[in-house]
Design an enzyme around this catalytic site. Structure first.
Site, PDB file in Angstrom:
ATOM      1  N   ASP A 150       2.083  43.951  33.727  1.00  0.00           N
ATOM      2  CA  ASP A 150       2.763  43.945  32.434  1.00  0.00           C
ATOM      3  C   ASP A 150       2.680  45.352  31.831  1.00  0.00           C
ATOM      4  O   ASP A 150       1.629  45.995  31.885  1.00  0.00           O
ATOM      5  CB  ASP A 150       2.086  42.928  31.510  1.00  0.00           C
ATOM      6  CG  ASP A 150       2.827  42.763  30.200  1.00  0.00           C
ATOM      7  OD1 ASP A 150       3.713  41.892  30.142  1.00  0.00           O
ATOM      8  OD2 ASP A 150       2.518  43.509  29.249  1.00  0.00           O
ATOM      9  N   ILE A 151       3.803  45.828  31.274  1.00  0.00           N
ATOM     10  CA  ILE A 151       3.826  47.169  30.689  1.00  0.00           C
ATOM     11  C   ILE A 151       3.048  47.154  29.382  1.00  0.00           C
ATOM     12  O   ILE A 151       3.279  46.311  28.509  1.00  0.00           O
ATOM     13  CB  ILE A 151       5.270  47.625  30.433  1.00  0.00           C
ATOM     14  CG1 ILE A 151       6.098  47.544  31.725  1.00  0.00           C
ATOM     15  CG2 ILE A 151       5.307  49.049  29.881  1.00  0.00           C
ATOM     16  CD1 ILE A 151       7.581  47.798  31.527  1.00  0.00           C
ATOM     17  N   GLU A 188       9.027  42.387  30.093  1.00  0.00           N
ATOM     18  CA  GLU A 188       8.377  43.585  30.632  1.00  0.00           C
ATOM     19  C   GLU A 188       7.340  43.219  31.682  1.00  0.00           C
ATOM     20  O   GLU A 188       6.407  43.970  31.933  1.00  0.00           O
ATOM     21  CB  GLU A 188       7.723  44.396  29.503  1.00  0.00           C
ATOM     22  CG  GLU A 188       6.598  43.702  28.788  1.00  0.00           C
ATOM     23  CD  GLU A 188       7.031  42.945  27.535  1.00  0.00           C
ATOM     24  OE1 GLU A 188       6.179  42.785  26.654  1.00  0.00           O
ATOM     25  OE2 GLU A 188       8.199  42.528  27.448  1.00  0.00           O
TER      26      GLU A 188
END
Length: 333
Positions: free
Chosen positions: A210-211, A253
């Site tokens: 996950d960003i 994301e």
């Protein structure tokens, strides 16, 4: 008394035989008419064969000698029909190497079934183009058992249809923004890889990433720049992962990877390399440079994992633990 002469029948009119020359002339006229009609039929058949956009063919099965091939062969294959008539291997050599075994074995099935339909394989034309063919064939019924076994068929160019099918499949399975697998397709493939690993007793790892602070990226630099970040991370994922690994975008994301045949130690190395690769990416907006990091959760297959969902849940928990510990790291769960 007047005696009347008896009425006698008129003498028969003699039939004059038709001169031999006239009979011969009539026969020649009749024959000429037949020749013209045959010629017209041949011209009609020839024009029809030229207009048909499919390759009609016939081969002597015993000798593999090509007995006939229609004009469409040269248009579709871009090769000389004369060379094919001289050597059957011209057809064989034009088949795409990856499809050759299938094309030969499916053709041989005509001996068992009498008819083989919907054979689809690729060919390589003389100028290097790859084209798809749909080839149907059957055994020509023999009037005499001693006659040679002849197999006839029709090969149709279905390249445009195949390209459309492939494009529809790509659209149905690909995330439009990042060109990675979309969520549905990713999990379909991931479940297949999971079942295969369980059946073979092989290692497998599930990686969830996950960003970090992606909302801040969108709020600060705009959604267009955020889209660019997503695309660049997807490119990094495809470049770092091995051939045969699965990679997809499964949320806004959030990305995921499945690593078949990957031990826990090797999977950790892959995840760490991916994290460094993404951190090294450089972005710029209005003269201002920025970078991003990712948090990753890693789960490796164990005997207790009865479904892929078990692996996914452990990777998800590990990923949130990575966030809690300060982000920009890998946690194995």
């Amino acid at each position: 008394m007047v005696h009347e002469k008896p009425c006698l029948p008129d003498p028969p009119v003699a039939e004059h035989p038709r001169p031999a020359a006239a009979s011969t002339l009539l026969a020649l006229v009749h024959a000429q008419g037949e020749v013209e009609r045959l010629s017209e039929r041949e011209q009609l058949l020839s024009s029809l064969l030229v207009s048909v956009n499919a390759v009609l063919w016939a081969i002597d099965w015993e000798t593999r000698r090509v007995l006939y091939v229609s004009p469409a062969y040269e248009r579709i294959f871009g090769r000389s029909a004369g060379l094919l008539l001289a050597d059957y291997r011209e057809w064989r050599n034009s088949i795409h190497p990856e499809d050759l075994d299938y094309a030969e074995h499916s053709l041989a099935r005509v001996l068992e079934t009498g008819t083989v339909e919907d054979r689809e394989y690729r060919i390589i034309t003389a100028d290097g183009q790859i084209r798809w063919l749909s080839d149907k064939c059957y055994i020509n019924q023999q009037a005499d058992p001693d006659e040679p076994l002849v197999v006839v068929g029709m090969a149709e160019d279905i390249t445009e249809k195949k390209q459309m099918e492939l494009e529809l499949h790509r659209l149905a399975t690909t995330d439009v923004l990042t060109q990675s697998s979309n969520r549905r397709h990713f999990f379909e493939c991931a479940n297949q890889a999971f079942d295969s690993a369980c059946a073979q007793g092989a290692p497998l790892a599930f990686l969830l990433l996950d960003i970090d602070d992606f909302k801040d990226v969108n709020d600060t630099y705009g959604h267009l720049e955020g889209d660019q970040v997503l695309r660049r991370i997807a490119e990094s994922g495809r470049s770092v992962l091995r051939r045969g690994d699965l990679f997809g975008r499964i949320g806004g994301e959030e990305f995921a990877a499945v690593l078949p045949g990957c031990s826990p130690e090797m999977a950790l190395q892959v995840a760490e390399r991916l994290g460094k690769e993404i951190q090294a990416l450089s972005f710029s907006y209005a003269g201002q440079a920025f970078s991003v990091t990712i948090s990753q959760g890693l789960a490796s297959l164990t005997e207790q994992d009865s479904t892929l969902d078990n692996l996914f849940a452990r990777a998800d928990t590990a990923m949130y633990e990575a966030k809690r510990l300060g982000k920009n790291r890998v946690v194995a769960g």
